[in-house]
Design an enzyme around this catalytic site. Sequence first.
Site, mmCIF file in Angstrom:
data_model
loop_
_atom_site.group_PDB
_atom_site.id
_atom_site.type_symbol
_atom_site.label_atom_id
_atom_site.label_comp_id
_atom_site.label_asym_id
_atom_site.label_seq_id
_atom_site.Cartn_x
_atom_site.Cartn_y
_atom_site.Cartn_z
ATOM 1 C CB SER A 145 -0.825 -0.113 1.242
ATOM 2 O OG SER A 145 -1.255 1.522 1.410
ATOM 3 C CE1 TYR A 158 -5.168 -1.764 4.461
ATOM 4 C CE2 TYR A 158 -4.556 0.232 4.017
ATOM 5 C CZ TYR A 158 -4.467 -0.399 3.581
ATOM 6 O OH TYR A 158 -4.220 -1.252 2.000
HETATM 7 P P1 NAP Z 1 -11.773 -5.170 -0.855
HETATM 8 O O1 NAP Z 1 -12.750 -4.374 -2.864
HETATM 9 O O2 NAP Z 1 -12.302 -4.684 0.268
HETATM 10 O O3 NAP Z 1 -11.564 -5.981 -1.172
HETATM 11 C C1 NAP Z 1 -10.840 -7.112 -1.179
HETATM 12 C C2 NAP Z 1 -10.209 -8.149 -0.260
HETATM 13 O O4 NAP Z 1 -10.148 -8.813 0.848
HETATM 14 C C3 NAP Z 1 -12.283 -8.652 -0.959
HETATM 15 O O5 NAP Z 1 -12.307 -9.808 -1.804
HETATM 16 C C4 NAP Z 1 -12.636 -9.239 0.479
HETATM 17 O O6 NAP Z 1 -13.628 -9.270 0.379
HETATM 18 C C5 NAP Z 1 -11.217 -10.132 0.983
HETATM 19 N N1 NAP Z 1 -11.047 -10.292 1.917
HETATM 20 C C6 NAP Z 1 -10.943 -9.345 3.392
HETATM 21 N N2 NAP Z 1 -11.479 -10.375 4.644
HETATM 22 C C7 NAP Z 1 -11.563 -11.691 4.134
HETATM 23 C C8 NAP Z 1 -11.754 -12.729 5.152
HETATM 24 N N3 NAP Z 1 -11.377 -12.063 6.438
HETATM 25 N N4 NAP Z 1 -11.593 -14.087 4.756
HETATM 26 C C9 NAP Z 1 -11.117 -13.900 3.442
HETATM 27 N N5 NAP Z 1 -11.363 -12.457 2.445
HETATM 28 C C10 NAP Z 1 -11.177 -12.026 2.887
HETATM 29 O O7 NAP Z 1 -10.597 -4.083 -1.528
HETATM 30 P P2 NAP Z 1 -8.812 -3.882 -2.197
HETATM 31 O O8 NAP Z 1 -8.738 -2.507 -2.332
HETATM 32 O O9 NAP Z 1 -9.844 -4.690 -4.001
HETATM 33 O O10 NAP Z 1 -8.391 -4.644 -1.935
HETATM 34 C C11 NAP Z 1 -6.983 -5.056 -2.011
HETATM 35 C C12 NAP Z 1 -6.058 -5.089 -1.949
HETATM 36 O O11 NAP Z 1 -5.306 -3.997 -1.949
HETATM 37 C C13 NAP Z 1 -5.431 -5.091 -0.050
HETATM 38 O O12 NAP Z 1 -5.106 -5.445 0.659
HETATM 39 C C14 NAP Z 1 -5.913 -3.653 -0.043
HETATM 40 O O13 NAP Z 1 -5.605 -3.637 1.080
HETATM 41 C C15 NAP Z 1 -5.016 -3.458 -1.045
HETATM 42 N N6 NAP Z 1 -4.829 -1.507 -1.525
HETATM 43 C C16 NAP Z 1 -6.142 -1.669 -1.572
HETATM 44 C C17 NAP Z 1 -6.220 0.091 -1.685
HETATM 45 C C18 NAP Z 1 -7.292 0.722 -2.502
HETATM 46 O O14 NAP Z 1 -6.659 1.896 -2.810
HETATM 47 N N7 NAP Z 1 -8.004 -0.087 -2.539
HETATM 48 C C19 NAP Z 1 -4.408 0.101 -2.240
HETATM 49 C C20 NAP Z 1 -3.454 -0.053 -1.566
HETATM 50 C C21 NAP Z 1 -4.101 -1.599 -0.952
HETATM 51 P P3 NAP Z 1 -14.954 -9.606 1.123
HETATM 52 O O15 NAP Z 1 -15.476 -8.990 -0.510
HETATM 53 O O16 NAP Z 1 -16.008 -10.744 1.177
HETATM 54 O O17 NAP Z 1 -15.147 -8.640 1.669
#
Ligand code: NAP
Length: 253
Positions: A145, A158
């Site tokens: 991140s 986080y």
């Molecule tokens: P997201 O749409 O919220 O996706 C998060 C994923 O993790 C979803 O598939 C979620 O499943 C899964 N997850 C959460 N808790 C879980 C659990 N207990 N067991 C299994 N799966 C679980 O957000 P995203 O942006 O795509 O995030 C993906 C990664 O990128 C994360 O590590 C996040 O921190 C990182 N990231 C995101 C950003 C951004 O700006 N979006 C920036 C930097 C890093 P559910 O749908 O069931 O909740």
Amino acid sequence: MILDLFKLENKVAIVTGANTGLGQGICVALAQAGAKVCGVARRSCAETKALIEANNGEFTEIIADLSSTSPINEIIAQAKNAYGKIDILVNNAGIISREDAINVTEEDWDRVIDINEKVVFFLSQAVAKEFIAQGNGGKIVNICSMLSYQGGIRVPAYTASKSAVLGLTRALANEWAAHNINVNGIAPGYMATNNTTQLRQDNQRSEQILERIPAGRWGTPDDLMGAVIYLSSEASNYVNGFTLAVDGGWLAR
Ligand code: NAP
């Protein structure tokens, strides 16, 4: 030929958080490059499966709750049962909890650290044991991140977890490079997914963020595809312990 190094035919990938957002984009990218993909999620990955199968790709859903280490052995078993081996792990699943640091509870802290950091380590360890037993190396890509580099506001657990994952990426790369295992990271910038819904709904924060991104837009899951394929493929065989920012220039400011 150089483009052949990016091909993932006959490779098997495990991607966590495969049902939505960046994880879904990562699954689609790996499948388009030829990999068979095992998507781990706590709910249905039907949409991801449909996107992949529409292009004749192969996808297997593994339902597991990654809030603890308990499903790890079963995830490995199901992936091997589906495709016989594992070549790539993308640790993508993660959560964010927004609260003033002064009010964060121990429960909130543990919830974030367990998924974002503890399970990332133990799933990587379990997959690395498979890579070592298989004898052909492997690729681990950790989703970091901007808060692997910066402090952030109102997201202390986080920030701690994502800073830890960047360090873990280096630590594991050092120990496992000798087994031809590459451990690298990708640090997405501000991407339009569920993770940032709250931020994007806050007009003031949203404007401040957008104004600071040199590319002038939020990122999308498609923006990660090139980096994921690079770090999952032979093209990155001599890249170890590095985290690549895909951030529209955020860190360059
Ligand atoms: P997201 O749409 O919220 O996706 C998060 C994923 O993790 C979803 O598939 C979620 O499943 C899964 N997850 C959460 N808790 C879980 C659990 N207990 N067991 C299994 N799966 C679980 O957000 P995203 O942006 O795509 O995030 C993906 C990664 O990128 C994360 O590590 C996040 O921190 C990182 N990231 C995101 C950003 C951004 O700006 N979006 C920036 C930097 C890093 P559910 O749908 O069931 O909740």
